[in-house]
Design a protein around this motif. Sequence first.
Motif, PDB file in Angstrom:
ATOM      1  N   UNK A  11     -14.512  25.382  11.639  1.00 31.38           N
ATOM      2  CA  UNK A  11     -14.871  25.435  13.055  1.00 31.38           C
ATOM      3  C   UNK A  11     -13.861  26.253  13.848  1.00 31.38           C
ATOM      4  N   UNK A  12     -12.595  26.159  13.502  1.00 27.03           N
ATOM      5  CA  UNK A  12     -11.582  26.958  14.203  1.00 27.03           C
ATOM      6  C   UNK A  12     -11.828  28.449  13.971  1.00 27.03           C
ATOM      7  N   UNK A  13     -12.183  28.794  12.752  1.00 24.42           N
ATOM      8  CA  UNK A  13     -12.452  30.193  12.448  1.00 24.42           C
ATOM      9  C   UNK A  13     -13.683  30.685  13.204  1.00 24.42           C
ATOM     10  N   UNK A  14     -14.757  29.921  13.116  1.00 27.08           N
ATOM     11  CA  UNK A  14     -16.009  30.321  13.770  1.00 27.08           C
ATOM     12  C   UNK A  14     -15.850  30.458  15.280  1.00 27.08           C
ATOM     13  N   UNK A  15     -15.353  29.413  15.917  1.00 29.72           N
ATOM     14  CA  UNK A  15     -15.258  29.433  17.370  1.00 29.72           C
ATOM     15  C   UNK A  15     -14.112  30.317  17.854  1.00 29.72           C
ATOM     16  N   UNK A  16     -13.059  30.416  17.054  1.00 30.91           N
ATOM     17  CA  UNK A  16     -11.959  31.300  17.418  1.00 30.91           C
ATOM     18  C   UNK A  16     -12.395  32.755  17.450  1.00 30.91           C
ATOM     19  N   UNK A  17     -13.159  33.166  16.440  1.00 30.49           N
ATOM     20  CA  UNK A  17     -13.666  34.538  16.423  1.00 30.49           C
ATOM     21  C   UNK A  17     -14.611  34.791  17.596  1.00 30.49           C
ATOM     22  N   UNK A  18     -15.441  33.804  17.901  1.00 31.48           N
ATOM     23  CA  UNK A  18     -16.362  33.967  19.012  1.00 31.48           C
ATOM     24  C   UNK A  18     -15.661  34.051  20.357  1.00 31.48           C
ATOM     25  N   UNK A  19     -14.557  33.325  20.493  1.00 34.40           N
ATOM     26  CA  UNK A  19     -13.837  33.275  21.768  1.00 34.40           C
ATOM     27  C   UNK A  19     -12.854  34.423  21.945  1.00 34.40           C
ATOM     28  N   UNK A  20     -12.550  35.143  20.873  1.00 32.23           N
ATOM     29  CA  UNK A  20     -11.438  36.098  20.919  1.00 32.23           C
ATOM     30  C   UNK A  20     -11.544  37.122  22.046  1.00 32.23           C
ATOM     31  N   UNK A  21     -12.683  37.746  22.303  1.00 34.87           N
ATOM     32  CA  UNK A  21     -12.715  38.741  23.398  1.00 34.87           C
ATOM     33  C   UNK A  21     -12.272  38.169  24.737  1.00 34.87           C
ATOM     34  N   UNK A  22     -12.731  36.960  25.067  1.00 36.54           N
ATOM     35  CA  UNK A  22     -12.339  36.355  26.339  1.00 36.54           C
ATOM     36  C   UNK A  22     -10.876  35.912  26.311  1.00 36.54           C
ATOM     37  N   UNK A  23     -10.439  35.347  25.175  1.00 36.31           N
ATOM     38  CA  UNK A  23      -9.041  34.910  25.050  1.00 36.31           C
ATOM     39  C   UNK A  23      -8.123  36.123  25.176  1.00 36.31           C
ATOM     40  N   UNK A  24      -8.468  37.239  24.540  1.00 35.36           N
ATOM     41  CA  UNK A  24      -7.641  38.442  24.617  1.00 35.36           C
ATOM     42  C   UNK A  24      -7.557  38.962  26.047  1.00 35.36           C
ATOM     43  N   UNK A  25      -8.658  38.903  26.758  1.00 35.78           N
ATOM     44  CA  UNK A  25      -8.667  39.382  28.148  1.00 35.78           C
ATOM     45  C   UNK A  25      -7.742  38.512  29.009  1.00 35.78           C
ATOM     46  N   UNK A  26      -7.814  37.199  28.823  1.00 35.79           N
ATOM     47  CA  UNK A  26      -6.967  36.291  29.595  1.00 35.79           C
ATOM     48  C   UNK A  26      -5.492  36.436  29.192  1.00 35.79           C
ATOM     49  N   UNK A  27      -5.265  36.631  27.907  1.00 41.03           N
ATOM     50  CA  UNK A  27      -3.876  36.787  27.400  1.00 41.03           C
ATOM     51  C   UNK A  27      -3.214  37.999  28.027  1.00 41.03           C
ATOM     52  N   UNK A  28      -3.957  39.063  28.177  1.00 46.11           N
ATOM     53  CA  UNK A  28      -3.389  40.313  28.686  1.00 46.11           C
ATOM     54  C   UNK A  28      -3.390  40.378  30.213  1.00 46.11           C
ATOM     55  N   UNK A  29      -4.039  39.426  30.864  1.00 46.33           N
ATOM     56  CA  UNK A  29      -4.154  39.490  32.332  1.00 46.33           C
ATOM     57  C   UNK A  29      -2.777  39.375  32.984  1.00 46.33           C
TER      58      UNK A  29
END
Length: 263
Positions: A245-263
């Motif tokens: 589940x971490x792999x599945x949902x982590x991959x799905x969330x990555x674009x938004x997480x990356x955007x927030x990380x770099x904000x």
Amino acid sequence: MLTLYHYDRSTAAQRVRLLLDEKGLPWKSVIVDTARGDIDQLPENYHEINPKGLVPTIENKGVGIAESLIILEYLEDAFPETSFRPTSAEDRAKMRLWMRRIDDGIHVASRTIGVCIVNRFIYLEQGAEKIRTYHEKMRDHVRRDNDRVNIEMGLASPLLPDALKRFRALFEDMNTRLEGHDWLAGEAYSLADIALVVYLRRMESFMMAPLWSHLTALNTWYARIAERPAYKTAVIDWGDITEAKRTEHGQGAFPEIAKLWMA
């Protein structure tokens, strides 16, 4: 013999297992998985030794001790033959300053990230009634209130941007220190390294590692610790029942997480 109440993927439990195995101390395992709302499986009178009803808790000579960072210091005091504290008072202070960051927001931020990316789906699968009961009995009210927001809103949670900001700052600060040193405090592997390395594994399990791939010193330090035999027995061998589940949902969330990380 020491008895440890814990479960596989808990960062707090991982750091205690790391120190136990580094010291070569024998211990008895009691699994108490408090992460999925399964509050009915707590051992009888568990709240007497851990008022929050969380893990880890360690028992020795009939005395129960809660809170992972306090457990680390306790194990150093009770079993000093192999020490993981720096030798100088100055380096011990630096060690404790690194560890202080965990209680100053990093551990809460870690849970926010985990719930927003993955755990909310695990909770939602169990139904609203079980979630409600779980939160009603939760004694850590900050954890409860944050969970309610993060489960409902997920990646849109107002708590998520600050949580990611805290981790970005932590990892960058660690990298700066490690550019000139092998370890976080002093010249030897210490409680600071043991306490913080578990967050690299946790964030990595959410498929976030590309976000700090450029932090060379941090990644070298992580790899150095991962090669230690105790890391294998205390962390790797225990696995993670939510890995898929971490792999599945982590991959799905990555674009938004990356955007927030770099904000």
